[in-house]
Design a protein around this motif. Structure first.
Motif, PDB file in Angstrom:
ATOM      1  N   TYR A   5       0.837  -1.195   0.000  1.00 48.96           N
ATOM      2  CA  TYR A   5       0.000   0.000   0.000  1.00 48.96           C
ATOM      3  C   TYR A   5       0.871   1.244   0.000  1.00 48.96           C
ATOM      4  CZ  TYR A   5      -3.788   3.107   1.504  1.00 48.96           C
ATOM      5  OH  TYR A   5      -4.719   4.115   1.569  1.00 48.96           O
ATOM      6  N   ARG A   6       0.785   2.019  -1.068  1.00 45.68           N
ATOM      7  CA  ARG A   6       1.511   3.293  -1.219  1.00 45.68           C
ATOM      8  C   ARG A   6       3.006   3.175  -0.950  1.00 45.68           C
ATOM      9  NH1 ARG A   6      -2.092   8.456  -0.204  1.00 45.68           N
ATOM     10  NH2 ARG A   6      -4.043   7.628  -0.919  1.00 45.68           N
ATOM     11  N   GLY A   7       3.602   2.098  -1.391  1.00 43.57           N
ATOM     12  CA  GLY A   7       5.034   1.912  -1.224  1.00 43.57           C
ATOM     13  C   GLY A   7       5.422   1.263   0.094  1.00 43.57           C
ATOM     14  N   TYR A   8       4.477   1.061   0.979  1.00 43.83           N
ATOM     15  CA  TYR A   8       4.712   0.411   2.259  1.00 43.83           C
ATOM     16  C   TYR A   8       4.191  -1.030   2.184  1.00 43.83           C
ATOM     17  CZ  TYR A   8       5.610   4.992   4.311  1.00 43.83           C
ATOM     18  OH  TYR A   8       6.141   6.225   4.604  1.00 43.83           O
ATOM     19  N   VAL A  44      -0.423   4.817   7.268  1.00 48.68           N
ATOM     20  CA  VAL A  44       0.371   5.049   6.052  1.00 48.68           C
ATOM     21  C   VAL A  44      -0.086   6.325   5.364  1.00 48.68           C
ATOM     22  CG1 VAL A  44       0.894   4.180   3.736  1.00 48.68           C
ATOM     23  CG2 VAL A  44       0.986   2.624   5.691  1.00 48.68           C
ATOM     24  N   ASP A  45      -1.406   6.517   5.231  1.00 44.74           N
ATOM     25  CA  ASP A  45      -1.919   7.738   4.597  1.00 44.74           C
ATOM     26  C   ASP A  45      -1.428   8.980   5.327  1.00 44.74           C
ATOM     27  OD1 ASP A  45      -3.304   6.357   2.633  1.00 44.74           O
ATOM     28  OD2 ASP A  45      -5.198   6.359   3.753  1.00 44.74           O
ATOM     29  N   VAL A  48       2.413   9.416   4.722  1.00 41.13           N
ATOM     30  CA  VAL A  48       2.699   9.886   3.361  1.00 41.13           C
ATOM     31  C   VAL A  48       2.357  11.366   3.237  1.00 41.13           C
ATOM     32  CG1 VAL A  48       1.951   9.694   0.944  1.00 41.13           C
ATOM     33  CG2 VAL A  48       2.506   7.635   2.253  1.00 41.13           C
ATOM     34  N   LYS A  49       1.218  11.768   3.802  1.00 37.34           N
ATOM     35  CA  LYS A  49       0.806  13.173   3.758  1.00 37.34           C
ATOM     36  C   LYS A  49       1.825  14.057   4.489  1.00 37.34           C
ATOM     37  CE  LYS A  49      -3.546  13.529   4.218  1.00 37.34           C
ATOM     38  NZ  LYS A  49      -4.914  13.604   4.782  1.00 37.34           N
ATOM     39  N   ASN A  52       5.021  14.421   2.444  1.00 36.43           N
ATOM     40  CA  ASN A  52       4.825  15.355   1.328  1.00 36.43           C
ATOM     41  C   ASN A  52       4.884  16.804   1.800  1.00 36.43           C
ATOM     42  OD1 ASN A  52       4.594  13.305  -0.543  1.00 36.43           O
ATOM     43  ND2 ASN A  52       2.366  13.269  -0.479  1.00 36.43           N
TER      44      ASN A  52
END
Length: 68
Positions: A5-8, A44-45, A48-49, A52
């Motif tokens: 999921y998202r690179g994880y 994870v979300d 990641v946020k 960024n």
């Protein structure tokens, strides 16, 4: 079971009880442990946020003032 999921990677250690979150490649260190796969995905979300935002702030240059 593994969820990418998202690179994880979210690894199910004990079904519906323990999920480990491993960071991006190449090393993939364990970065968090959560109780459900949904909590792991939300972590994870958020991470990641945050990365960024920190990346955008890090590219900004602060003005340099010289004292006369």
């Amino acid at each position: 079971m593994r969820i990418f999921y998202r690179g994880y990677v979210i690894d199910e250690e004990i079904r519906s009880i323990s999920y480990s979150v491993y960071g991006p490649r190449p090393e993939r260190p364990e970065v968090a442990a959560k109780g459900t796969s949904r909590e792991a995905m939300q972590w994870v979300d958020t991470n990641v946020k945050r990365e960024n935002i920190l990346g955008a702030i890090g590219t900004l240059q602060t003005p340099i003032y010289q004292v006369a």
